[in-house]
Design a protein around this motif. Sequence first.
Motif, PDB file in Angstrom:
ATOM      1  N   LEU A 177       2.972   5.682 -29.593  1.00 34.63           N
ATOM      2  CA  LEU A 177       1.723   5.192 -29.791  1.00 34.63           C
ATOM      3  C   LEU A 177       1.425   3.808 -30.066  1.00 34.63           C
ATOM      4  O   LEU A 177       0.645   3.516 -29.717  1.00 34.63           O
ATOM      5  N   ARG A 178       2.310   3.615 -31.446  1.00 35.52           N
ATOM      6  CA  ARG A 178       1.627   2.261 -32.094  1.00 35.52           C
ATOM      7  C   ARG A 178       1.948   1.311 -31.086  1.00 35.52           C
ATOM      8  O   ARG A 178       1.351   0.159 -30.928  1.00 35.52           O
ATOM      9  N   VAL A 179       2.976   1.680 -30.257  1.00 34.65           N
ATOM     10  CA  VAL A 179       3.319   0.143 -29.137  1.00 34.65           C
ATOM     11  C   VAL A 179       2.385   0.582 -28.271  1.00 34.65           C
ATOM     12  O   VAL A 179       1.936  -1.289 -27.760  1.00 34.65           O
ATOM     13  N   ILE A 180       1.961   1.402 -27.440  1.00 32.09           N
ATOM     14  CA  ILE A 180       1.220   1.020 -26.589  1.00 32.09           C
ATOM     15  C   ILE A 180      -0.708   0.572 -27.478  1.00 32.09           C
ATOM     16  O   ILE A 180      -1.449   0.249 -26.546  1.00 32.09           O
ATOM     17  N   THR A 181      -0.674   1.565 -28.782  1.00 28.69           N
ATOM     18  CA  THR A 181      -1.954   0.707 -29.467  1.00 28.69           C
ATOM     19  C   THR A 181      -2.066  -0.925 -29.350  1.00 28.69           C
ATOM     20  O   THR A 181      -3.200  -1.589 -29.255  1.00 28.69           O
ATOM     21  N   GLU A 182      -0.552  -1.137 -29.246  1.00 25.83           N
ATOM     22  CA  GLU A 182      -0.396  -2.845 -29.686  1.00 25.83           C
ATOM     23  C   GLU A 182      -0.827  -3.833 -28.617  1.00 25.83           C
ATOM     24  O   GLU A 182      -1.426  -4.416 -28.561  1.00 25.83           O
ATOM     25  N   GLY A 227      10.113  -4.608 -32.839  1.00 22.64           N
ATOM     26  CA  GLY A 227       9.845  -4.298 -33.996  1.00 22.64           C
ATOM     27  C   GLY A 227       9.522  -2.842 -34.690  1.00 22.64           C
ATOM     28  O   GLY A 227      10.158  -2.064 -35.167  1.00 22.64           O
ATOM     29  N   LEU A 228       8.002  -2.580 -34.089  1.00 23.58           N
ATOM     30  CA  LEU A 228       8.047  -0.546 -34.224  1.00 23.58           C
ATOM     31  C   LEU A 228       8.691  -0.647 -33.521  1.00 23.58           C
ATOM     32  O   LEU A 228       9.462   0.997 -33.719  1.00 23.58           O
ATOM     33  N   LEU A 229      10.001  -0.065 -32.282  1.00 20.41           N
ATOM     34  CA  LEU A 229      10.937   0.548 -31.668  1.00 20.41           C
ATOM     35  C   LEU A 229      11.727   1.165 -32.411  1.00 20.41           C
ATOM     36  O   LEU A 229      12.315   1.801 -32.655  1.00 20.41           O
TER      37      LEU A 229
END
Length: 329
Positions: A177-182, A227-229
């Motif tokens: 979700l953080r990746v998609i938001t980014e 990094g998030l992944l």
Amino acid sequence: MAFSVVSTPAHFHLPKKLTFRIRCCAASSVSTRSKSTRFDLKTYWTTLIADINHKLNEAVPVRYPELIYESMRYSVLADGAKRASPVMCVAACELFGGDRLAAFPTACALEMVHAASLIHDDLPCMDDDPSRRGQPSNHTVYGEDMAILAGDALFPLGFQHIVSNTPSDLVPEARLLRVITEIARTVGSTGMAAGQFLDLEGGPNAVEFVQEKKFGEMGECSAVCGGLLAGAEDEEVDRLRRYGRAVGVLYQVVDDILEEKKNRKDENEKKEKKGKSYVKVYGVEKALEVAEKLRSQAKQELDGFEKYGDGVVPLHSFVDYAVDRSFSL
């Protein structure tokens, strides 16, 4: 690689490789730079290009209606694509101990988003560029209507690809979700779209904003997503953000300097491109100063990853390559 900004006379001659002054730095930075010079970035990069090309070919098959998929594939699978965004994403993921298999779906999505942005940037109503990487632009081959649709389709396909193909045992849903938001932030009205708008409508004073949004955002997003992944801490993500932004702009500034050098050499083939660049607005000498600053910023951010040892070397090597272009891909 060394940066040395020199005072450039009116009829300057750029060296074959841009050189910049090396400033005093900590012993750890010197050690990492030494390892960077021994690291085989070309093999690392070309190996990942082959993997990513294979996965992109599978990710964008030809379906009905065929023409739109052919247009999408024309840009996504174009010859000469360096896959810089996917490779940076994988390198950032591996820095924190992540498996590249976890990064590949996002890496492919980043390339889809990148290709879509190039399709739209090349349109006559935008940068009006009939060619891309030595080949006709998408709209030149498929028409403006189909090019717009192909770009529009690639953006959501990237998000779908991340959700459908990222191994759930390697990446928790919260990270996805953080990746998609980014990625959504990067391409939206506060990101690349804002940069393109001011590239078209802003005055010369907007050049820094334009460069950061049009080129820095994609580098920033690529490093941050990797990094998030892998579960990087928030402070580490912030470092990746600043690093990726600096490298993204650095690469474009050096591109503009090299293009100006080529134009000075081949004045009969000179073509005035649309858009704002440091070279166009302030000249080569100022652009060299900007490049030195960006290189220094990127390297400084990587000093914060010393505890990861050799894992940071690929990211160091990207900074060097952005300037010296020591090999062709």
